[in-house]
Design an enzyme around this catalytic site. Structure first.
Site, PDB file in Angstrom:
ATOM      1  N   GLY A  12       0.861  -1.178   0.000  1.00  0.00           N
ATOM      2  CA  GLY A  12       0.000   0.000   0.000  1.00  0.00           C
ATOM      3  C   GLY A  12       0.898   1.230   0.000  1.00  0.00           C
ATOM      4  CB  ALA A  14       2.492   2.499   4.694  1.00  0.00           C
ATOM      5  CB  SER A  42      -3.009   2.438  -0.747  1.00  0.00           C
ATOM      6  OG  SER A  42      -2.507   2.310   0.553  1.00  0.00           O
ATOM      7  CB  ALA A  43      -5.164   0.507  -5.126  1.00  0.00           C
ATOM      8  CB  ALA A  45      -7.806   6.099  -1.013  1.00  0.00           C
ATOM      9  CD  GLN A  46     -15.011   5.549  -3.159  1.00  0.00           C
ATOM     10  OE1 GLN A  46     -15.693   6.260  -2.434  1.00  0.00           O
ATOM     11  NE2 GLN A  46     -15.482   4.467  -3.744  1.00  0.00           N
ATOM     12  CD  GLU A 113     -12.956  14.020   2.612  1.00  0.00           C
ATOM     13  OE1 GLU A 113     -12.600  13.497   3.685  1.00  0.00           O
ATOM     14  OE2 GLU A 113     -12.644  13.558   1.505  1.00  0.00           O
ATOM     15  CG  HIS A 229     -17.519   5.162   5.102  1.00  0.00           C
ATOM     16  ND1 HIS A 229     -18.669   5.571   4.468  1.00  0.00           N
ATOM     17  CD2 HIS A 229     -16.557   6.043   4.753  1.00  0.00           C
ATOM     18  CE1 HIS A 229     -18.391   6.652   3.753  1.00  0.00           C
ATOM     19  NE2 HIS A 229     -17.121   6.958   3.909  1.00  0.00           N
ATOM     20  NE  ARG A 276     -15.726   8.980   7.144  1.00  0.00           N
ATOM     21  CZ  ARG A 276     -14.610   8.774   6.481  1.00  0.00           C
ATOM     22  NH1 ARG A 276     -13.705   7.944   6.964  1.00  0.00           N
ATOM     23  NH2 ARG A 276     -14.373   9.374   5.343  1.00  0.00           N
ATOM     24  CG  HIS A 332     -13.809   3.151   6.103  1.00  0.00           C
ATOM     25  ND1 HIS A 332     -13.790   2.698   4.802  1.00  0.00           N
ATOM     26  CD2 HIS A 332     -13.286   4.404   6.079  1.00  0.00           C
ATOM     27  CE1 HIS A 332     -13.265   3.633   4.024  1.00  0.00           C
ATOM     28  NE2 HIS A 332     -12.943   4.668   4.776  1.00  0.00           N
ATOM     29  NE  ARG A 367      -9.620   7.294   8.675  1.00  0.00           N
ATOM     30  CZ  ARG A 367      -9.896   7.276   7.367  1.00  0.00           C
ATOM     31  NH1 ARG A 367      -8.959   7.574   6.501  1.00  0.00           N
ATOM     32  NH2 ARG A 367     -11.086   6.952   6.917  1.00  0.00           N
ATOM     33  CG  LEU A 373      -4.659   7.938   1.208  1.00  0.00           C
ATOM     34  CD1 LEU A 373      -5.243   8.586  -0.048  1.00  0.00           C
ATOM     35  CD2 LEU A 373      -4.053   6.589   0.847  1.00  0.00           C
TER      36      LEU A 373
HETATM   37  C1  LIG Z   1     -12.654   1.914   0.053  1.00  0.00           C
HETATM   38  C2  LIG Z   1     -11.700   2.738   0.861  1.00  0.00           C
HETATM   39  C3  LIG Z   1     -11.612   4.113   0.643  1.00  0.00           C
HETATM   40  C4  LIG Z   1     -10.721   4.892   1.392  1.00  0.00           C
HETATM   41  N1  LIG Z   1     -10.606   6.236   1.112  1.00  0.00           N
HETATM   42  C5  LIG Z   1      -9.652   6.959   1.755  1.00  0.00           C
HETATM   43  C6  LIG Z   1      -9.400   8.325   1.400  1.00  0.00           C
HETATM   44  O1  LIG Z   1     -10.039   8.870   0.515  1.00  0.00           O
HETATM   45  N2  LIG Z   1      -8.414   8.997   2.066  1.00  0.00           N
HETATM   46  C7  LIG Z   1      -7.659   8.416   3.039  1.00  0.00           C
HETATM   47  O2  LIG Z   1      -6.779   9.069   3.610  1.00  0.00           O
HETATM   48  N3  LIG Z   1      -7.881   7.127   3.401  1.00  0.00           N
HETATM   49  C8  LIG Z   1      -8.833   6.382   2.770  1.00  0.00           C
HETATM   50  N4  LIG Z   1      -9.024   5.073   3.116  1.00  0.00           N
HETATM   51  C9  LIG Z   1      -8.119   4.478   4.103  1.00  0.00           C
HETATM   52  C10 LIG Z   1      -6.759   4.265   3.456  1.00  0.00           C
HETATM   53  O3  LIG Z   1      -6.940   3.833   2.128  1.00  0.00           O
HETATM   54  C11 LIG Z   1      -5.922   3.235   4.201  1.00  0.00           C
HETATM   55  O4  LIG Z   1      -5.914   3.488   5.560  1.00  0.00           O
HETATM   56  C12 LIG Z   1      -4.484   3.286   3.707  1.00  0.00           C
HETATM   57  O5  LIG Z   1      -4.467   3.212   2.307  1.00  0.00           O
HETATM   58  C13 LIG Z   1      -3.690   2.152   4.296  1.00  0.00           C
HETATM   59  O6  LIG Z   1      -2.451   2.091   3.632  1.00  0.00           O
HETATM   60  P1  LIG Z   1      -1.395   0.994   4.059  1.00  0.00           P
HETATM   61  O7  LIG Z   1      -0.243   1.146   3.134  1.00  0.00           O
HETATM   62  O8  LIG Z   1      -1.162   1.060   5.502  1.00  0.00           O
HETATM   63  O9  LIG Z   1      -2.143  -0.410   3.811  1.00  0.00           O
HETATM   64  P2  LIG Z   1      -2.834  -1.018   2.508  1.00  0.00           P
HETATM   65  O10 LIG Z   1      -2.995  -0.023   1.448  1.00  0.00           O
HETATM   66  O11 LIG Z   1      -4.055  -1.728   2.964  1.00  0.00           O
HETATM   67  O12 LIG Z   1      -1.781  -2.117   2.022  1.00  0.00           O
HETATM   68  C14 LIG Z   1      -1.512  -3.273   2.785  1.00  0.00           C
HETATM   69  C15 LIG Z   1      -0.630  -4.199   1.976  1.00  0.00           C
HETATM   70  O13 LIG Z   1      -0.147  -5.275   2.781  1.00  0.00           O
HETATM   71  C16 LIG Z   1      -0.259  -6.515   2.063  1.00  0.00           C
HETATM   72  N5  LIG Z   1      -0.284  -7.601   3.043  1.00  0.00           N
HETATM   73  C17 LIG Z   1      -1.153  -7.786   4.070  1.00  0.00           C
HETATM   74  N6  LIG Z   1      -0.816  -8.886   4.770  1.00  0.00           N
HETATM   75  C18 LIG Z   1       0.293  -9.413   4.186  1.00  0.00           C
HETATM   76  C19 LIG Z   1       1.097 -10.556   4.450  1.00  0.00           C
HETATM   77  N7  LIG Z   1       0.860 -11.395   5.459  1.00  0.00           N
HETATM   78  N8  LIG Z   1       2.149 -10.811   3.626  1.00  0.00           N
HETATM   79  C20 LIG Z   1       2.419  -9.992   2.569  1.00  0.00           C
HETATM   80  N9  LIG Z   1       1.678  -8.898   2.275  1.00  0.00           N
HETATM   81  C21 LIG Z   1       0.634  -8.610   3.077  1.00  0.00           C
HETATM   82  C22 LIG Z   1      -1.542  -6.302   1.279  1.00  0.00           C
HETATM   83  O14 LIG Z   1      -1.656  -7.237   0.247  1.00  0.00           O
HETATM   84  C23 LIG Z   1      -1.341  -4.856   0.809  1.00  0.00           C
HETATM   85  O15 LIG Z   1      -0.462  -4.829  -0.279  1.00  0.00           O
HETATM   86  C24 LIG Z   1      -9.925   4.287   2.392  1.00  0.00           C
HETATM   87  C25 LIG Z   1     -10.024   2.916   2.626  1.00  0.00           C
HETATM   88  C26 LIG Z   1     -10.896   2.139   1.870  1.00  0.00           C
HETATM   89  C27 LIG Z   1     -10.970   0.666   2.136  1.00  0.00           C
END
Ligand SMILES: Cc1cc2nc3c(=O)[nH]c(=O)nc-3n(C[C@H](O)[C@H](O)[C@H](O)COP(=O)(O)OP(=O)(O)OC[C@H]3O[C@@H](n4cnc5c(N)ncnc54)[C@H](O)[C@@H]3O)c2cc1C
Length: 505
Positions: A12, A14, A42-43, A45-46, A113, A229, A276, A332, A367, A373
Site C-alpha cells: 500500500g 506505506a 490504498s489503491a 481510496a476515493q 470534508e 463508514h 462518521r 472501514h 480518524r 493516506l
Molecule cells: C474503500 C476505501 C476508501 C478509502 N478512502 C480513503 C481516502 O479517501 N483517504 C484516506 O486518507 N484514506 C482512505 N481510506 C483508508 C486508506 O486507504 C488506508 O488506511 C491506507 O491506504 C492504508 O495504507 P497501508 O499502506 O497502511 O495499507 P494497505 O494499502 O491496505 O496495504 C496493505 C498491503 O499489505 C499486504 N499484506 C497484508 N498482509 C500481508 C502478508 N501477510 N504478507 C504480505 N503482504 C501482506 C496487502 O496485500 C497490501 O499490499 C480508504 C479505505 C478504503 C478501504
C-alpha cells in the site's frame, strides 16, 4: 536464503513509500506482498489526501482539527509531525509525477470534508486518488533497481533471535515457505476489515500485521477504536461492500429511510455531514427499521464528479443520478495497532510498523477523514530514514542453525470458511458499531469456542480469531464511549449528563 536488505511487507502507500525512501538513499530493499502489487486499500481510496497547503490553511489548523476528531486521544507531537511534514511529502509526490486535480487557474484544488475547518483535501482523477497515487508509486518502485519486488508471497511469521526481529518466513502462493533473513523488518500490512461481515476493506485486509506482531511479542494498543463508514452499498453477499464516499454527501446527497424521510437531521444538526460515527448510528437504526438509502439524484453532474463511484455502481446495475442507493455502515478503518515511536519502531528491536497497521498516535480514538493516506506518506518517510540510519550499526550475526520450520499451505484454511463467517457475523453484531458488556462477553466466549474448533493447520483462520479476540478484550476493558468505540452501557459523558438532566426534570 539470506539477505542483508531490509524487508518491507505490504505494497500500500506505506510500504511503497518506505521502499522508495530507502532506495532513494542508496539502500537496497525487498518488498513483499501477498497478492498483486496493486491489491491494497490504498489503491481504493476515493476521498483524497488531507494536507494543509490551501489558501488560509496552516499545519496548526490541520493539527487542531485532527486533535478534535480524535476525541482527546491523539498524541499532539505525532499530530504536529503529520500535519507539518505533510506538505513536504506532497511536493515530493508531485516531483515523482503525481498529478493532483487542479482548478481552472492551474493551482492545486482543495476539497472540503466533514470535520475539516478548511478546504484541504487533494484529489487525483476525481474520486480515484488512491488508484492514481498507487500507479505513480508503482512506476517508481518497479523501475528502481534497488527494490526487489516479490508478489504473491505471504509473510507468515517474523523470525526472532535474542529478542530482535531477524527476518521473516515467506510463503509463495502454491509453494513451500522459506526463511529470509534481514537486518530490519517493516510491517506495512494495512487494516483488519475482513474480520467483519460488512467492510469496505479489500480481501487482503485480514489483520495479518497485528497477528504477526502479537506473535513476535510486540505491543498493540487502542484496538477497540474502529471506524465505521456510514455509506457502504448494501448488497447482500458482496464482500467487500463498495464504498460511496463522503464526498457524495458533501456534494448534496441526502439519506432517507423507507418512508422516504430525511433522517440524518433527527440526531445532529449537521445532518449527513455529522461525524462518521454519528451518521453510521443513524444509518444503522434506519436500516434496522426497514432500510436506508442515499439519494444523490440532485447532485449535479454525478458521473463526471464521481467517475470511480459511477463505474462501481454501474457494475451492480445502479446509477447515482437515477436510483436510490441502498446503504449500511461498514467497518472501514482501524485507529489502533502496533505501538510505534515517532519513527515507526515497535517494541521489538528491528521490527518497524507503518501505515494503518501501526498505532503512531495520530488518530487517537477517531480518524479525521483523509488523514490516513497522509499518515502513510509522512510516517513511511520517517521509517525509511530511521531504518536507513539504523543499518549503520552492525547486527550480531544470526546463527546458521536457527530453527525454522518449512511450511506449505495445507489447504486447511479453505475448509474453515464457515468458522470465519461465524467470526465475522459475531464481530459485526457484538463488537461492532455499538457494544455492551453482555455483547462483548458473548463474543469472547464464542470466539474462544471458534478458536478451539480451528485445526492448527488453519493458521490464517487461527490468526484472524486471535486478533478478533484481542479487539474484543480491548473493547471490554474500555468502559467508556469514546471516538470509534461506542458502549451503550457507558454513554458519552455529555449524553449521560443530558440523560441525568432529563431524569431530574
Ligand atoms: C474503500 C476505501 C476508501 C478509502 N478512502 C480513503 C481516502 O479517501 N483517504 C484516506 O486518507 N484514506 C482512505 N481510506 C483508508 C486508506 O486507504 C488506508 O488506511 C491506507 O491506504 C492504508 O495504507 P497501508 O499502506 O497502511 O495499507 P494497505 O494499502 O491496505 O496495504 C496493505 C498491503 O499489505 C499486504 N499484506 C497484508 N498482509 C500481508 C502478508 N501477510 N504478507 C504480505 N503482504 C501482506 C496487502 O496485500 C497490501 O499490499 C480508504 C479505505 C478504503 C478501504
Amino acid at each position: 536464503m539470506t539477505t542483508a536488505r531490509p524487508i518491507i511487507v505490504g505494497t500500500g502507500i506505506a510500504g511503497l513509500w518506505t521502499a522508495w525512501r530507502l532506495a532513494s538513499e542508496g539502500q537496497a530493499v525487498v518488498l513483499m506482498t501477498k497478492e498483486a502489487l496493486a491489491d491494497s486499500a490504498s489503491a481504493w481510496a476515493q476521498g483524497g489526501i488531507a494536507v494543509a497547503m490551501g489558501p488560509g490553511d496552516s499545519p496548526s489548523q490541520h493539527a487542531a482539527d485532527t486533535m478534535a476528531a480524535s476525541d482527546g486521544m491523539a498524541d499532539p507531537e505525532a499530530v504536529r509531525i503529520l500535519t507539518s511534514e505533510g506538505p513536504g511529502r506532497i511536493y515530493e509526490l508531485l516531483a515523482l509525477g503525481a498529478r493532483f486535480d487542479r482548478g481552472p487557474d492551474g493551482r492545486l484544488g482543495f476539497g472540503l470534508e466533514a470535520a475539516h475547518t478548511r478546504a484541504r483535501i487533494l484529489h487525483a482523477g476525481g474520486d480515484r486518488t488512491g488508484a492514481h497515487l498507487v500507479a505513480c508509486l508503482t512506476a517508481v518502485v518497479r523501475t528502481n533497481p534497488l527494490i526487489e519486488i516479490q508478489e504473491h508471497v505471504e509473510v507468515i511469521r517474523v523470525l526472532l533471535h535474542d529478542g530482535r526481529a531477524v527476518g521473516v518466513v515467506a510463503l509463495p502462493q502454491g509453494g513451500t515457505s522459506y526463511p529470509m533473513f534481514a537486518p530490519a523488518v517493516i510491517l506495512a500490512t494495512g487494516g483488519v476489515g475482513q474480520l467483519y461481515e460488512v467492510t469496505t476493506n479489500p480481501r487482503v485486509a485480514t489483520a495479518d500485521g497485528w497477528a504477526l506482531a502479537h506473535q513476535a511479542g510486540a505491543d498493540l494498543k487502542d484496538l477497540e477504536f474502529l471506524q465505521f463508514h456510514p455509506t457502504a452499498l448494501k448488497l447482500p453477499g458482496v464482500n467487500p461492500a463498495p464504498l460511496v464516499s463522503e464526498a457524495v454527501r458533501g456534494a448534496g446527497a441526502i439519506l432517507i429511510d423507507r418512508e422516504r424521510r430525511r433522517f440524518a437531521l433527527d440526531t445532529d444538526s449537521r445532518g449527513e455531514l455529522a461525524p462518521r460515527d454519528v451518521v453510521s448510528r443513524a444509518v444503522a437504526a434506519a436500516d434496522a427499521a426497514g432500510g436506508a438509502w442515499l439519494d444523490a439524484r440532485a447532485v449535479p453532474d454525478f458521473a463526471s464528479a464521481f467517475p470511480g463511484i459511477t463505474a462501481i455502481l454501474g457494475h451492480y446495475g445502479l446509477d447515482g443520478s437515477r436510483d436510490l442507493l441502498p446503504v449500511a455502515p461498514a467497518l472501514h478503518y482501524a485507529m489502533g495497532g502496533i505501538v510505534t515511536d515517532l519513527e515507526g519502531r515497535s517494541s521489538v528491536a528491528d521490527l518497524w510498523a507503518v501505515g494503518e497497521v501501526a498505532r503512531t498516535g495520530v488518530h487517537g480514538a477517531n480518524r479525521l477523514a483523509s488523514n490516513s493516506l497522509l499518515e502513510g506518506l509522512v510516517f513511511a518517510d520517517r521509517v525509511g530514514r530511521s531504518v536507513g540510519a539504523s543499518l549503520e550499526t552492525p547486527r550480531a550475526p544470526v546463527p546458521d542453525n536457527l530453527p525454522v520450520d518449512r511450511e506449505t499451505d495445507s489447504g486447511a484454511d479453505a475448509h474453515c470458511g464457515p468458522l470465519r463467517d461465524e467470526m465475522r457475523r459475531l464481530m459485526t453484531a457484538d463488537v461492532g458499531l455499538q457494544r455492551t458488556e453482555a455483547s462483548l462477553l458473548h463474543a469472547e466466549q464464542e470466539l474462544a469456542r471458534l478458536s478451539d474448533e480451528t485445526p492448527p493447520a488453519a493458521w490464517r483462520t487461527g490468526n484472524q480469531l486471535r486478533v478478533a479476540r484481542l479487539i474484543t478484550e480491548a473493547a471490554r476493558r474500555r468502559r467508556e464511549s469514546r471516538g470509534g468505540h461506542a458502549r451503550l452501557d457507558y454513554p458519552p459523558a455529555s449524553a449521560a449528563a443530558s440523560t441525568k438532566r432529563k431524569e431530574a426534570v
